[in-house]
Scaffold this motif. Structure first.
Motif, PDB file in Angstrom:
ATOM      1  N   THR A 237       0.070  -2.341   3.154  1.00 27.53           N
ATOM      2  CA  THR A 237       0.715  -3.720   3.382  1.00 27.53           C
ATOM      3  C   THR A 237       0.515  -4.584   2.074  1.00 27.53           C
ATOM      4  OG1 THR A 237      -0.790  -4.097   4.961  1.00 27.53           O
ATOM      5  CG2 THR A 237       1.183  -3.732   5.734  1.00 27.53           C
ATOM      6  N   MET A 238      -0.849  -4.455   1.593  1.00 32.98           N
ATOM      7  CA  MET A 238      -1.288  -5.292   0.573  1.00 32.98           C
ATOM      8  C   MET A 238      -1.737  -4.293  -0.564  1.00 32.98           C
ATOM      9  SD  MET A 238      -3.734  -8.387   0.490  1.00 32.98           S
ATOM     10  CE  MET A 238      -2.604  -9.641   1.485  1.00 32.98           C
ATOM     11  N   SER A 239      -1.548  -4.705  -1.605  1.00 30.14           N
ATOM     12  CA  SER A 239      -2.193  -3.936  -2.909  1.00 30.14           C
ATOM     13  C   SER A 239      -3.704  -4.012  -2.584  1.00 30.14           C
ATOM     14  CB  SER A 239      -1.787  -4.740  -4.360  1.00 30.14           C
ATOM     15  OG  SER A 239      -2.800  -4.009  -5.263  1.00 30.14           O
ATOM     16  N   SER A 240      -4.154  -2.729  -3.227  1.00 27.72           N
ATOM     17  CA  SER A 240      -5.794  -2.607  -2.935  1.00 27.72           C
ATOM     18  C   SER A 240      -6.476  -3.394  -4.192  1.00 27.72           C
ATOM     19  CB  SER A 240      -6.291  -1.232  -3.116  1.00 27.72           C
ATOM     20  OG  SER A 240      -5.897  -0.702  -4.306  1.00 27.72           O
ATOM     21  N   THR A 241      -5.774  -4.028  -5.251  1.00 35.46           N
ATOM     22  CA  THR A 241      -6.161  -4.958  -6.225  1.00 35.46           C
ATOM     23  C   THR A 241      -6.209  -6.287  -5.898  1.00 35.46           C
ATOM     24  OG1 THR A 241      -4.044  -5.360  -7.223  1.00 35.46           O
ATOM     25  CG2 THR A 241      -5.597  -3.245  -7.726  1.00 35.46           C
ATOM     26  N   SER A 242      -5.572  -6.607  -4.632  1.00 37.70           N
ATOM     27  CA  SER A 242      -5.542  -8.190  -4.395  1.00 37.70           C
ATOM     28  C   SER A 242      -7.010  -8.375  -3.552  1.00 37.70           C
ATOM     29  CB  SER A 242      -4.558  -8.264  -2.963  1.00 37.70           C
ATOM     30  OG  SER A 242      -3.415  -8.149  -3.719  1.00 37.70           O
ATOM     31  N   GLY A 243      -7.447  -9.784  -3.991  1.00 39.10           N
ATOM     32  CA  GLY A 243      -8.537 -10.275  -3.306  1.00 39.10           C
ATOM     33  C   GLY A 243      -8.634 -10.198  -1.642  1.00 39.10           C
ATOM     34  N   GLY A 244      -7.540 -10.367  -0.984  1.00 35.33           N
ATOM     35  CA  GLY A 244      -7.469 -10.361   0.409  1.00 35.33           C
ATOM     36  C   GLY A 244      -7.521  -9.086   1.286  1.00 35.33           C
ATOM     37  N   TYR A 245      -7.349  -7.993   0.083  1.00 38.55           N
ATOM     38  CA  TYR A 245      -7.282  -6.575   0.761  1.00 38.55           C
ATOM     39  C   TYR A 245      -8.756  -6.137   1.440  1.00 38.55           C
ATOM     40  CZ  TYR A 245      -7.321  -1.680   0.672  1.00 38.55           C
ATOM     41  OH  TYR A 245      -7.395  -0.059   0.939  1.00 38.55           O
ATOM     42  N   TRP A 246      -8.267  -5.424   2.612  1.00 43.41           N
ATOM     43  CA  TRP A 246      -9.187  -4.526   3.306  1.00 43.41           C
ATOM     44  C   TRP A 246      -8.392  -3.408   4.053  1.00 43.41           C
ATOM     45  CZ3 TRP A 246     -11.239  -5.183   8.558  1.00 43.41           C
ATOM     46  CH2 TRP A 246     -12.493  -4.333   8.772  1.00 43.41           C
ATOM     47  N   PRO A 247      -8.814  -2.386   3.990  1.00 43.85           N
ATOM     48  CA  PRO A 247      -7.936  -1.137   4.395  1.00 43.85           C
ATOM     49  C   PRO A 247      -7.654  -1.280   5.704  1.00 43.85           C
ATOM     50  CG  PRO A 247     -10.164  -0.352   3.890  1.00 43.85           C
ATOM     51  CD  PRO A 247     -10.062  -1.852   3.361  1.00 43.85           C
ATOM     52  N   LEU A 248      -8.548  -2.061   6.857  1.00 44.02           N
ATOM     53  CA  LEU A 248      -8.252  -2.207   8.084  1.00 44.02           C
ATOM     54  C   LEU A 248      -8.099  -3.478   8.475  1.00 44.02           C
ATOM     55  CD1 LEU A 248     -11.078  -0.261   9.703  1.00 44.02           C
ATOM     56  CD2 LEU A 248      -8.872   0.324   9.962  1.00 44.02           C
ATOM     57  N   ARG A 249      -7.307  -4.390   7.545  1.00 43.72           N
ATOM     58  CA  ARG A 249      -6.898  -5.566   7.778  1.00 43.72           C
ATOM     59  C   ARG A 249      -5.374  -5.537   8.325  1.00 43.72           C
ATOM     60  NH1 ARG A 249      -8.575  -9.774   3.842  1.00 43.72           N
ATOM     61  NH2 ARG A 249     -10.288 -10.231   5.636  1.00 43.72           N
ATOM     62  N   TYR A 250      -5.104  -6.179   9.312  1.00 43.85           N
ATOM     63  CA  TYR A 250      -3.670  -5.900  10.033  1.00 43.85           C
ATOM     64  C   TYR A 250      -2.624  -6.003   9.311  1.00 43.85           C
ATOM     65  CZ  TYR A 250      -0.699  -6.135  14.386  1.00 43.85           C
ATOM     66  OH  TYR A 250      -0.041  -5.917  15.113  1.00 43.85           O
ATOM     67  N   HIS A 251      -2.405  -7.053   8.289  1.00 37.83           N
ATOM     68  CA  HIS A 251      -1.336  -7.093   7.387  1.00 37.83           C
ATOM     69  C   HIS A 251      -1.795  -7.261   6.035  1.00 37.83           C
ATOM     70  CE1 HIS A 251       2.065  -7.168  10.025  1.00 37.83           C
ATOM     71  NE2 HIS A 251       1.713  -8.008  10.665  1.00 37.83           N
ATOM     72  N   GLY A 252      -3.104  -6.921   5.777  1.00 36.17           N
ATOM     73  CA  GLY A 252      -3.571  -7.022   4.553  1.00 36.17           C
ATOM     74  C   GLY A 252      -4.306  -5.719   4.007  1.00 36.17           C
ATOM     75  N   GLY A 253      -3.654  -4.766   4.221  1.00 37.66           N
ATOM     76  CA  GLY A 253      -4.241  -3.289   3.562  1.00 37.66           C
ATOM     77  C   GLY A 253      -4.089  -2.044   4.383  1.00 37.66           C
ATOM     78  N   SER A 254      -3.787  -2.559   5.794  1.00 38.98           N
ATOM     79  CA  SER A 254      -3.591  -1.151   6.560  1.00 38.98           C
ATOM     80  C   SER A 254      -2.211  -0.594   6.189  1.00 38.98           C
ATOM     81  CB  SER A 254      -3.440  -1.526   8.081  1.00 38.98           C
ATOM     82  OG  SER A 254      -2.346  -2.471   8.344  1.00 38.98           O
TER      83      SER A 254
END
Length: 298
Positions: free
Chosen positions: A139-156
Protein backbone atom coordinates in the motif's frame (compact mmCIF):
# COMPACT_ATOMS: atom_id res chain seq x y z
CA UNK A 1 -46.02 31.74 7.26
CA UNK A 2 -46.61 30.78 3.63
CA UNK A 3 -43.44 32.61 2.60
CA UNK A 4 -41.45 30.70 5.24
CA UNK A 5 -42.84 27.37 4.07
CA UNK A 6 -42.06 28.24 0.45
CA UNK A 7 -38.50 29.22 1.34
CA UNK A 8 -38.03 25.99 3.31
CA UNK A 9 -39.34 23.93 0.40
CA UNK A 10 -37.07 25.74 -2.07
CA UNK A 11 -34.07 25.16 0.19
CA UNK A 12 -34.88 21.46 0.49
CA UNK A 13 -35.23 21.19 -3.28
CA UNK A 14 -31.83 22.76 -3.79
CA UNK A 15 -30.28 20.41 -1.26
CA UNK A 16 -31.72 17.42 -3.11
CA UNK A 17 -29.94 18.53 -6.29
CA UNK A 18 -26.59 19.63 -4.90
CA UNK A 19 -25.15 18.17 -1.72
CA UNK A 20 -21.83 19.50 -0.44
CA UNK A 21 -19.76 17.46 1.97
CA UNK A 22 -16.71 18.90 3.64
CA UNK A 23 -14.31 16.45 5.20
CA UNK A 24 -11.09 17.04 7.09
CA UNK A 25 -8.56 14.28 6.99
CA UNK A 26 -4.87 13.85 7.68
CA UNK A 27 -2.42 11.81 5.63
CA UNK A 28 0.86 11.06 7.33
CA UNK A 29 3.81 11.20 4.97
CA UNK A 30 7.50 11.67 5.63
CA UNK A 31 8.39 12.40 2.03
CA UNK A 32 6.42 15.63 2.16
CA UNK A 33 8.48 18.85 2.27
CA UNK A 34 9.76 19.61 5.79
CA UNK A 35 8.71 16.07 6.85
CA UNK A 36 5.47 17.44 8.24
CA UNK A 37 1.98 16.07 8.24
CA UNK A 38 0.05 17.09 5.15
CA UNK A 39 -3.21 18.65 6.29
CA UNK A 40 -5.69 18.67 3.47
CA UNK A 41 -9.38 19.44 3.60
CA UNK A 42 -11.32 17.61 0.96
CA UNK A 43 -14.46 19.35 -0.28
CA UNK A 44 -16.62 17.78 -2.92
CA UNK A 45 -20.11 18.12 -4.32
CA UNK A 46 -22.51 15.40 -5.31
CA UNK A 47 -24.83 16.57 -8.06
CA UNK A 48 -28.08 14.96 -9.06
CA UNK A 49 -27.01 15.33 -12.69
CA UNK A 50 -29.61 12.99 -14.10
CA UNK A 51 -32.33 15.39 -12.98
CA UNK A 52 -30.43 18.61 -13.62
CA UNK A 53 -29.11 17.73 -17.06
CA UNK A 54 -31.46 15.02 -18.21
CA UNK A 55 -30.51 12.26 -20.61
CA UNK A 56 -27.57 9.89 -20.41
CA UNK A 57 -25.29 10.88 -17.54
CA UNK A 58 -22.33 8.81 -18.74
CA UNK A 59 -22.51 10.34 -22.20
CA UNK A 60 -22.62 13.86 -20.74
CA UNK A 61 -19.60 13.22 -18.53
CA UNK A 62 -17.68 11.53 -21.32
CA UNK A 63 -18.36 14.28 -23.84
CA UNK A 64 -17.97 17.35 -21.64
CA UNK A 65 -15.63 16.47 -18.79
CA UNK A 66 -13.30 13.55 -19.55
CA UNK A 67 -10.61 15.36 -21.52
CA UNK A 68 -10.67 18.37 -19.21
CA UNK A 69 -10.45 16.16 -16.14
CA UNK A 70 -7.43 14.32 -17.55
CA UNK A 71 -5.62 17.59 -18.24
CA UNK A 72 -6.38 19.00 -14.80
CA UNK A 73 -5.26 15.79 -13.14
CA UNK A 74 -2.08 15.78 -15.22
CA UNK A 75 -1.26 19.36 -14.23
CA UNK A 76 -2.06 18.95 -10.53
CA UNK A 77 -1.12 15.43 -9.46
CA UNK A 78 1.96 14.30 -11.36
CA UNK A 79 5.20 14.57 -9.38
CA UNK A 80 8.73 13.30 -9.89
CA UNK A 81 11.50 11.68 -7.89
CA UNK A 82 14.85 10.07 -8.76
CA UNK A 83 13.05 7.12 -10.39
CA UNK A 84 10.80 9.25 -12.58
CA UNK A 85 7.26 10.63 -12.73
CA UNK A 86 4.19 9.24 -10.92
CA UNK A 87 0.85 10.52 -9.58
CA UNK A 88 0.71 11.91 -6.04
CA UNK A 89 -1.78 10.45 -3.60
CA UNK A 90 -3.56 13.74 -2.84
CA UNK A 91 -3.47 17.52 -2.81
CA UNK A 92 -3.20 19.35 0.48
CA UNK A 93 -5.23 22.37 1.61
CA UNK A 94 -2.96 24.62 -0.47
CA UNK A 95 -3.36 22.36 -3.54
CA UNK A 96 0.21 21.08 -3.28
CA UNK A 97 0.73 17.41 -4.15
CA UNK A 98 1.35 14.95 -1.32
CA UNK A 99 4.10 12.95 -2.92
CA UNK A 100 4.10 9.65 -1.02
CA UNK A 101 4.10 6.77 -3.51
CA UNK A 102 1.21 4.40 -2.79
CA UNK A 103 -0.71 1.59 -4.45
CA UNK A 104 -3.53 4.03 -5.21
CA UNK A 105 -1.84 4.82 -8.52
CA UNK A 106 -2.84 1.34 -9.72
CA UNK A 107 -6.49 2.38 -9.53
CA UNK A 108 -5.88 4.88 -12.34
CA UNK A 109 -5.03 2.24 -14.94
CA UNK A 110 -7.43 1.25 -17.68
CA UNK A 111 -10.06 3.87 -16.84
CA UNK A 112 -9.13 6.40 -19.54
CA UNK A 113 -7.69 9.09 -17.26
CA UNK A 114 -4.08 8.39 -18.25
CA UNK A 115 -2.59 8.22 -21.73
CA UNK A 116 -0.60 5.11 -22.77
CA UNK A 117 2.77 6.64 -21.86
CA UNK A 118 1.50 7.57 -18.40
CA UNK A 119 0.04 4.10 -17.90
CA UNK A 120 3.44 2.62 -18.73
CA UNK A 121 5.09 4.86 -16.12
CA UNK A 122 2.58 3.75 -13.50
CA UNK A 123 3.04 0.08 -14.46
CA UNK A 124 6.80 0.41 -14.09
CA UNK A 125 6.45 1.92 -10.61
CA UNK A 126 4.10 -0.87 -9.53
CA UNK A 127 6.57 -3.50 -10.77
CA UNK A 128 9.53 -2.00 -8.90
CA UNK A 129 10.69 -3.82 -5.72
CA UNK A 130 9.71 -0.95 -3.42
CA UNK A 131 6.05 -1.49 -4.41
CA UNK A 132 5.88 -5.16 -5.45
CA UNK A 133 6.65 -7.21 -2.34
CA UNK A 134 6.71 -10.46 -4.32
CA UNK A 135 3.47 -11.39 -2.54
CA UNK A 136 1.40 -8.56 -3.95
CA UNK A 137 1.34 -4.79 -4.02
CA UNK A 138 2.37 -2.79 -0.97
CA UNK A 139 0.00 0.00 0.00
CA UNK A 140 3.01 2.30 0.43
CA UNK A 141 6.47 2.26 -1.08
CA UNK A 142 9.11 0.71 1.14
CA UNK A 143 11.27 3.79 0.49
CA UNK A 144 8.73 6.09 2.18
CA UNK A 145 9.48 7.36 5.65
CA UNK A 146 6.07 6.23 6.87
CA UNK A 147 6.46 2.66 5.60
CA UNK A 148 6.16 -0.33 7.88
CA UNK A 149 5.26 -3.78 6.51
CA UNK A 150 2.49 -4.31 9.07
CA UNK A 151 1.03 -0.81 8.92
CA UNK A 152 -2.63 -1.02 7.93
CA UNK A 153 -2.47 1.39 4.98
CA UNK A 154 1.23 2.15 5.16
CA UNK A 155 3.01 -0.89 3.78
CA UNK A 156 0.82 -3.97 4.18
CA UNK A 157 -0.58 -5.85 1.17
CA UNK A 158 -4.31 -5.94 0.51
CA UNK A 159 -5.50 -8.69 -1.85
CA UNK A 160 -8.35 -6.62 -3.30
CA UNK A 161 -6.05 -3.62 -3.82
CA UNK A 162 -3.60 -5.78 -5.76
CA UNK A 163 -6.50 -7.26 -7.77
CA UNK A 164 -7.67 -3.78 -8.79
CA UNK A 165 -4.17 -3.02 -10.07
CA UNK A 166 -4.02 -6.36 -11.92
CA UNK A 167 -7.32 -5.58 -13.63
CA UNK A 168 -6.12 -2.14 -14.70
CA UNK A 169 -2.76 -3.45 -15.85
CA UNK A 170 -4.47 -6.06 -18.02
CA UNK A 171 -6.90 -3.53 -19.53
CA UNK A 172 -4.08 -1.10 -20.28
CA UNK A 173 -1.91 -3.66 -22.05
CA UNK A 174 0.65 -4.11 -19.27
CA UNK A 175 0.08 -7.84 -18.95
CA UNK A 176 3.66 -8.69 -17.91
CA UNK A 177 3.36 -6.62 -14.73
CA UNK A 178 -0.14 -8.01 -14.16
CA UNK A 179 1.34 -11.50 -14.32
CA UNK A 180 4.02 -10.66 -11.75
CA UNK A 181 1.49 -9.33 -9.25
CA UNK A 182 -0.97 -12.17 -9.88
CA UNK A 183 1.71 -14.82 -9.34
CA UNK A 184 2.70 -13.20 -6.06
CA UNK A 185 -0.90 -12.92 -4.92
CA UNK A 186 -1.55 -16.60 -5.60
CA UNK A 187 1.71 -17.64 -3.96
CA UNK A 188 0.86 -15.66 -0.85
CA UNK A 189 -2.74 -16.59 -0.23
CA UNK A 190 -3.58 -19.99 -1.67
CA UNK A 191 -7.30 -20.66 -1.70
CA UNK A 192 -8.53 -18.31 1.02
CA UNK A 193 -7.62 -14.65 0.71
CA UNK A 194 -7.19 -12.75 3.99
CA UNK A 195 -8.11 -9.10 4.35
CA UNK A 196 -4.44 -8.08 4.33
CA UNK A 197 -0.98 -9.32 5.29
CA UNK A 198 2.55 -8.05 5.77
CA UNK A 199 4.41 -6.24 3.03
CA UNK A 200 7.69 -7.94 3.98
CA UNK A 201 9.60 -8.83 0.82
CA UNK A 202 9.39 -12.36 -0.53
CA UNK A 203 12.63 -14.16 0.18
CA UNK A 204 13.33 -12.18 3.34
CA UNK A 205 10.78 -14.16 5.37
CA UNK A 206 10.06 -17.92 5.37
CA UNK A 207 6.45 -17.33 4.37
CA UNK A 208 3.85 -14.58 4.31
CA UNK A 209 3.64 -12.80 7.66
CA UNK A 210 -0.02 -12.53 8.74
CA UNK A 211 -1.59 -9.28 9.85
CA UNK A 212 -2.74 -10.11 13.39
CA UNK A 213 -6.25 -8.62 13.19
CA UNK A 214 -7.00 -9.47 9.54
CA UNK A 215 -10.39 -10.96 8.74
CA UNK A 216 -10.25 -14.33 6.98
CA UNK A 217 -12.36 -14.86 5.00
CA UNK A 218 -13.25 -11.31 4.05
CA UNK A 219 -15.64 -10.08 1.35
CA UNK A 220 -13.32 -7.64 -0.46
CA UNK A 221 -10.59 -10.25 -0.67
CA UNK A 222 -12.99 -12.96 -1.81
CA UNK A 223 -14.11 -10.65 -4.63
CA UNK A 224 -10.46 -10.16 -5.61
CA UNK A 225 -10.37 -13.68 -7.03
CA UNK A 226 -13.31 -12.85 -9.29
CA UNK A 227 -11.64 -9.64 -10.43
CA UNK A 228 -8.38 -11.42 -11.28
CA UNK A 229 -10.25 -14.13 -13.21
CA UNK A 230 -12.25 -11.54 -15.15
CA UNK A 231 -9.01 -9.72 -15.99
CA UNK A 232 -7.38 -12.91 -17.25
CA UNK A 233 -10.31 -13.68 -19.55
CA UNK A 234 -10.95 -10.09 -20.63
CA UNK A 235 -14.64 -10.43 -19.72
CA UNK A 236 -16.85 -7.44 -20.49
CA UNK A 237 -20.53 -8.52 -20.28
CA UNK A 238 -23.33 -6.22 -21.43
CA UNK A 239 -26.47 -8.32 -20.96
CA UNK A 240 -29.04 -5.51 -21.57
CA UNK A 241 -27.54 -4.99 -25.04
CA UNK A 242 -27.10 -8.71 -25.68
CA UNK A 243 -23.30 -8.69 -25.92
CA UNK A 244 -20.41 -10.46 -24.22
CA UNK A 245 -17.04 -9.05 -25.23
CA UNK A 246 -13.94 -11.21 -24.72
CA UNK A 247 -10.67 -9.34 -25.07
CA UNK A 248 -8.00 -11.21 -23.05
CA UNK A 249 -4.61 -9.54 -22.65
CA UNK A 250 -1.98 -10.93 -24.97
CA UNK A 251 0.06 -12.76 -23.93
CA UNK A 252 -2.07 -14.03 -21.07
CA UNK A 253 -0.61 -12.86 -17.75
CA UNK A 254 -1.68 -16.16 -16.17
CA UNK A 255 -0.92 -18.67 -18.93
CA UNK A 256 -3.68 -20.86 -20.34
CA UNK A 257 -6.94 -20.43 -18.43
CA UNK A 258 -10.09 -22.57 -18.50
CA UNK A 259 -13.13 -21.28 -16.61
CA UNK A 260 -16.37 -23.23 -16.30
CA UNK A 261 -19.34 -22.87 -14.01
CA UNK A 262 -19.68 -19.14 -14.69
CA UNK A 263 -23.11 -17.64 -15.27
CA UNK A 264 -24.24 -14.93 -17.65
CA UNK A 265 -27.83 -13.69 -17.47
CA UNK A 266 -28.53 -16.69 -15.26
CA UNK A 267 -27.27 -19.19 -17.84
CA UNK A 268 -24.02 -21.22 -17.95
CA UNK A 269 -20.86 -19.70 -19.41
CA UNK A 270 -17.53 -21.40 -20.10
CA UNK A 271 -14.42 -19.78 -21.57
CA UNK A 272 -10.97 -21.12 -22.47
CA UNK A 273 -7.95 -19.08 -23.54
CA UNK A 274 -4.44 -20.20 -24.44
CA UNK A 275 -1.15 -18.86 -23.13
CA UNK A 276 -1.05 -16.27 -25.92
CA UNK A 277 -4.38 -14.81 -24.84
CA UNK A 278 -6.31 -16.21 -27.80
CA UNK A 279 -9.83 -17.46 -27.08
CA UNK A 280 -9.94 -21.21 -27.69
CA UNK A 281 -13.65 -21.58 -26.95
CA UNK A 282 -16.55 -19.59 -25.56
CA UNK A 283 -19.81 -21.34 -24.72
CA UNK A 284 -22.61 -19.03 -23.63
CA UNK A 285 -26.15 -20.36 -23.32
CA UNK A 286 -27.55 -16.90 -22.74
CA UNK A 287 -29.06 -15.07 -25.69
CA UNK A 288 -26.03 -12.88 -26.37
CA UNK A 289 -23.54 -12.34 -29.16
CA UNK A 290 -19.98 -13.21 -28.12
CA UNK A 291 -17.49 -10.76 -29.59
CA UNK A 292 -13.94 -12.04 -29.81
CA UNK A 293 -11.76 -9.03 -30.55
CA UNK A 294 -13.57 -8.13 -33.74
CA UNK A 295 -15.00 -11.59 -34.49
CA UNK A 296 -18.60 -12.42 -33.62
CA UNK A 297 -19.70 -15.93 -32.65
CA UNK A 298 -23.40 -16.52 -32.09
Amino acid sequence: RADEEAATAASAARRSQVRTVDRSERIRTYNYPENRIADHRIGFKAYNLDQVLGGDLSAVISALQAADLAERFRASFWVEDAQGRYPAIALDADKRPVDTLTSNIGHLLGCGLLNPDEERLVADRLAAPDMNSGYGLRTMSSTSGGYWPLRYHGGSVWAHDTAIAISGLSRSGNSAVAAQLAEGLLAATGYRLPELYSGAARGTVPTVVPYPAACRPQAWSAAAAVSVLAASLGLAPDVPNGVLRLDPPSPSPFGAVSAAGLTLAGRPLAVRIDANGAVVSAEAEADVAVILVGHVVV
